[in-house]
Motif scaffolding. Structure first.
Motif, PDB file in Angstrom:
ATOM      1  N   SER A  48      12.438  -4.754  -8.891  1.00  0.00           N
ATOM      2  CA  SER A  48      13.497  -4.617  -7.892  1.00  0.00           C
ATOM      3  C   SER A  48      12.872  -4.439  -6.513  1.00  0.00           C
ATOM      4  N   ALA A  49      13.709  -4.484  -5.481  1.00  0.00           N
ATOM      5  CA  ALA A  49      13.220  -4.231  -4.122  1.00  0.00           C
ATOM      6  C   ALA A  49      12.666  -2.810  -4.016  1.00  0.00           C
ATOM      7  N   LEU A  50      13.282  -1.866  -4.737  1.00  0.00           N
ATOM      8  CA  LEU A  50      12.811  -0.481  -4.713  1.00  0.00           C
ATOM      9  C   LEU A  50      11.399  -0.373  -5.285  1.00  0.00           C
ATOM     10  N   HIS A  51      11.139  -1.049  -6.382  1.00  0.00           N
ATOM     11  CA  HIS A  51       9.795  -1.031  -6.965  1.00  0.00           C
ATOM     12  C   HIS A  51       8.766  -1.585  -5.975  1.00  0.00           C
ATOM     13  N   LEU A  52       9.125  -2.683  -5.321  1.00  0.00           N
ATOM     14  CA  LEU A  52       8.185  -3.322  -4.395  1.00  0.00           C
ATOM     15  C   LEU A  52       7.863  -2.427  -3.208  1.00  0.00           C
ATOM     16  N   THR A  53       8.896  -1.798  -2.650  1.00  0.00           N
ATOM     17  CA  THR A  53       8.654  -0.972  -1.459  1.00  0.00           C
ATOM     18  C   THR A  53       7.946   0.334  -1.838  1.00  0.00           C
ATOM     19  N   ALA A  54       8.198   0.833  -3.059  1.00  0.00           N
ATOM     20  CA  ALA A  54       7.462   2.020  -3.528  1.00  0.00           C
ATOM     21  C   ALA A  54       5.983   1.677  -3.695  1.00  0.00           C
ATOM     22  N   TYR A  55       5.716   0.504  -4.256  1.00  0.00           N
ATOM     23  CA  TYR A  55       4.336   0.043  -4.431  1.00  0.00           C
ATOM     24  C   TYR A  55       3.634  -0.090  -3.081  1.00  0.00           C
ATOM     25  N   GLN A  56       4.389  -0.539  -2.067  1.00  0.00           N
ATOM     26  CA  GLN A  56       3.827  -0.724  -0.730  1.00  0.00           C
ATOM     27  C   GLN A  56       3.734   0.571   0.070  1.00  0.00           C
ATOM     28  N   GLY A  57       4.505   1.579  -0.340  1.00  0.00           N
ATOM     29  CA  GLY A  57       4.399   2.873   0.333  1.00  0.00           C
ATOM     30  C   GLY A  57       5.353   3.099   1.489  1.00  0.00           C
ATOM     31  N   TYR A  58       6.486   2.416   1.518  1.00  0.00           N
ATOM     32  CA  TYR A  58       7.433   2.549   2.629  1.00  0.00           C
ATOM     33  C   TYR A  58       8.537   3.555   2.286  1.00  0.00           C
ATOM     34  N   VAL A  59       8.290   4.811   2.605  1.00  0.00           N
ATOM     35  CA  VAL A  59       9.253   5.862   2.303  1.00  0.00           C
ATOM     36  C   VAL A  59      10.552   5.638   3.067  1.00  0.00           C
ATOM     37  N   ASN A  60      10.464   5.186   4.315  1.00  0.00           N
ATOM     38  CA  ASN A  60      11.685   4.985   5.108  1.00  0.00           C
ATOM     39  C   ASN A  60      12.605   3.940   4.477  1.00  0.00           C
ATOM     40  N   VAL A  61      12.023   2.916   3.855  1.00  0.00           N
ATOM     41  CA  VAL A  61      12.839   1.911   3.171  1.00  0.00           C
ATOM     42  C   VAL A  61      13.454   2.503   1.910  1.00  0.00           C
ATOM     43  N   ILE A  62      12.691   3.317   1.200  1.00  0.00           N
ATOM     44  CA  ILE A  62      13.214   3.984   0.004  1.00  0.00           C
ATOM     45  C   ILE A  62      14.412   4.851   0.376  1.00  0.00           C
ATOM     46  N   VAL A  63      14.282   5.585   1.470  1.00  0.00           N
ATOM     47  CA  VAL A  63      15.382   6.439   1.939  1.00  0.00           C
ATOM     48  C   VAL A  63      16.635   5.615   2.197  1.00  0.00           C
ATOM     49  N   GLU A  64      16.450   4.456   2.821  1.00  0.00           N
ATOM     50  CA  GLU A  64      17.593   3.593   3.128  1.00  0.00           C
ATOM     51  C   GLU A  64      18.229   3.032   1.857  1.00  0.00           C
ATOM     52  N   LEU A  65      17.403   2.618   0.922  1.00  0.00           N
ATOM     53  CA  LEU A  65      17.924   2.087  -0.343  1.00  0.00           C
ATOM     54  C   LEU A  65      18.709   3.154  -1.098  1.00  0.00           C
ATOM     55  N   ILE A  66      18.198   4.380  -1.126  1.00  0.00           N
ATOM     56  CA  ILE A  66      18.872   5.457  -1.842  1.00  0.00           C
ATOM     57  C   ILE A  66      20.142   5.882  -1.107  1.00  0.00           C
ATOM     58  N   ARG A  67      20.114   5.819   0.218  1.00  0.00           N
ATOM     59  CA  ARG A  67      21.320   6.164   0.986  1.00  0.00           C
ATOM     60  C   ARG A  67      22.455   5.208   0.669  1.00  0.00           C
ATOM     61  N   SER A  68      22.143   3.925   0.583  1.00  0.00           N
ATOM     62  CA  SER A  68      23.165   2.916   0.294  1.00  0.00           C
ATOM     63  C   SER A  68      23.499   2.841  -1.193  1.00  0.00           C
ATOM     64  N   CYS A  69      22.512   3.117  -2.030  1.00  0.00           N
ATOM     65  CA  CYS A  69      22.694   3.016  -3.489  1.00  0.00           C
ATOM     66  C   CYS A  69      22.121   4.283  -4.135  1.00  0.00           C
ATOM     67  N   LEU A  92       8.553   5.526  -9.347  1.00  0.00           N
ATOM     68  CA  LEU A  92       7.399   6.426  -9.316  1.00  0.00           C
ATOM     69  C   LEU A  92       6.188   5.773  -9.971  1.00  0.00           C
ATOM     70  N   HIS A  93       6.397   5.088 -11.077  1.00  0.00           N
ATOM     71  CA  HIS A  93       5.294   4.324 -11.689  1.00  0.00           C
ATOM     72  C   HIS A  93       4.700   3.351 -10.656  1.00  0.00           C
ATOM     73  N   ALA A  94       5.592   2.631  -9.944  1.00  0.00           N
ATOM     74  CA  ALA A  94       5.141   1.630  -8.967  1.00  0.00           C
ATOM     75  C   ALA A  94       4.333   2.281  -7.853  1.00  0.00           C
ATOM     76  N   ALA A  95       4.796   3.438  -7.383  1.00  0.00           N
ATOM     77  CA  ALA A  95       4.083   4.138  -6.318  1.00  0.00           C
ATOM     78  C   ALA A  95       2.696   4.574  -6.781  1.00  0.00           C
ATOM     79  N   VAL A  96       2.605   5.033  -8.013  1.00  0.00           N
ATOM     80  CA  VAL A  96       1.305   5.465  -8.547  1.00  0.00           C
ATOM     81  C   VAL A  96       0.362   4.274  -8.678  1.00  0.00           C
ATOM     82  N   ILE A  97       0.870   3.167  -9.222  1.00  0.00           N
ATOM     83  CA  ILE A  97       0.034   1.966  -9.364  1.00  0.00           C
ATOM     84  C   ILE A  97      -0.471   1.495  -8.004  1.00  0.00           C
ATOM     85  N   GLY A  98       0.399   1.614  -6.991  1.00  0.00           N
ATOM     86  CA  GLY A  98       0.015   1.212  -5.632  1.00  0.00           C
ATOM     87  C   GLY A  98      -0.838   2.238  -4.914  1.00  0.00           C
ATOM     88  N   GLY A  99      -1.011   3.409  -5.537  1.00  0.00           N
ATOM     89  CA  GLY A  99      -1.819   4.459  -4.907  1.00  0.00           C
ATOM     90  C   GLY A  99      -1.148   5.077  -3.697  1.00  0.00           C
TER      91      GLY A  99
END
Length: 391
Positions: free
Chosen positions: A258-279, A294-301
């Motif tokens: 999902s878009a959430l997995h991709l942005t977590a992997y990339q490390g964009y907290v501000n995008v995560i906040v926006e995704l969670i605010r809307s969904c 969280l798995h994606a964020a860990v894999i992305g370091g």
């Protein structure tokens, strides 16, 4: 081509052309260069509009307009490429004055000329857009709006081509055309909305409003425009897309992300906040491997994302979520040797350090199997042992 004919067309000296032809015969009218350009191609290339006007009035002139060079370009293609508005206008006006009789009736010579495609299936509109010639673009789509529907060999629609090149004014011209079938398609499953990611938000939103179906369309990878802007960390673009359609946040690409997995992997907290605010339930999403954001964020370091998720209340299920192989985020931290993340997770009392995957391994078992050097192993073990003692 006779050298003097070439020079006459290039310089726009029509009187010189007539003198040469008078002395050498009408055949010179139909000579071409090694690239199979006729004198009308040359005159268009060098924007010799007065020469063109005189040439089209001569008996042999009009037939030159339909001739193609070695690339399949007509003189109209060439005029559109160089942005010669007057030449394009003259060619169109001449074609309108002609009437073709075909088997089933009368054909529209002007439309035939405008829609004629070269070897790459480019129409004159593709050529004008590629050159950034908005006046010519406006003229062409005013004469034949259906040019906006034609894609070339590369599967580029005019709208996609304009978006890909960041041509905001051209985009507005095309979107202003009343054509229900006007294409927004591009190569490899991309659309004008994908290509327009680098545009201003105002121009990008105009595509969204006129072509709302493009919001949900994925490319050959299954990536929607939201996947791209989330991956790139474009938070305002993410917000804009979700204002139009929140359902796209739940779409998985062909790799199951999902878009959430991709942005977590990339490390964009501000995008995560926006995704969670809307969904608000977006953190419940797992990919096809059963992995969470969280798995994606860990894999992305991405330590910042891990800290953000751990800082949220009531996240026990997510923190200890096991994927299809039974691995938690802590397992992945050990598997990928993310030592700082191991330490961060180990400090959180909600993390189940004794969780076992389908191979019956804990995170410590996995780490020990790496046969790391003594210092790194000690750091990991101390973190986990401290957790055990707190438990």
């Amino acid at each position: 081509m006779h050298p003097k004919v070439y020079e006459a067309a290039k310089s726009g000296d029509f009187d010189s052309l007539i003198t040469i032809i008078s002395g050498n015969g009408e055949d010179l009218f139909h000579q071409t260069t090694p690239k199979e350009n006729n004198i009308l191609h040359l005159a268009a290339q060098y924007k010799q509009v007065n020469f063109i006007e005189h040439l089209l009035q001569s008996p042999s002139g009009p037939s030159l307009l339909w001739q193609s060079n070695y690339k399949g370009d007509t003189p109209l293609h060439v005029a559109a490429k160089v942005g010669s508005y007057r030449a394009v206008r003259m060619f169109i006006d001449l074609s309108k004055s002609l009437h073709w009789v075909v088997e089933n009736g009368q054909a529209d010579a002007s439309k035939e000329l405008l829609r004629k495609q070269n070897l790459h299936k480019d129409t004159v509109l593709h050529c004008a857009i590629r050159g950034g010639h908005d006046l010519v673009v406006e003229l062409l789509i005013g004469e034949d709006p259906q040019l906006c529907d034609i894609t070339n060999t590369a599967d580029e629609s005019p709208l996609y081509l304009a978006a890909d090149r960041g041509l905001s004014c051209t985009i507005e011209l095309i979107l202003g055309v009343f054509s229900l079938s006007s294409s927004h398609k591009g190569p490899k499953g991309l659309t004008a909305l994908h290509a327009g990611i680098s545009l201003s938000l105002t121009s990008w939103e105009k595509i969204m409003e006129k072509r709302p179906e493009a919001i949900k369309e994925g490319d050959d990878l299954g990536w929607t425009p939201l996947h791209y802007v989330a991956y790139l960390g474009k938070v305002e673009a993410v917000r804009l897309l979700l204002q139009h359609d929140t359902s796209v946040a739940y779409d998985l690409d062909k790799a199951g992300e999902s878009a959430l997995h991709l942005t977590a992997y990339q490390g964009y907290v501000n995008v995560i906040v926006e995704l969670i605010r809307s969904c608000p339930d977006a953190f419940d999403m797992i990919n096809t491997k059963g992995q969470s954001a969280l798995h994606a964020a860990v894999i992305g370091g991405r330590e910042n994302v891990v800290k953000y998720i751990l800082g949220m209340p009531n996240m026990e299920d997510l923190i200890n979520e096991q994927d299809n192989d039974g691995n938690t985020a802590l397992h992945f931290a050990a598997l990928h040797k993310k030592y700082n993340i191991i330490y961060i997770l180990a400090q959180d009392k909600r993390v189940d350090h004794l969780a076992k995957n389908k191979d019956h391994f804990t995170a410590l078992d996995i780490f020990s199997a790496h046969n790391e050097d003594l210092m790194e192993s000690r750091v990991f073990k101390v973190g986990l042992l401290n957790t055990v003692r707190r438990g």
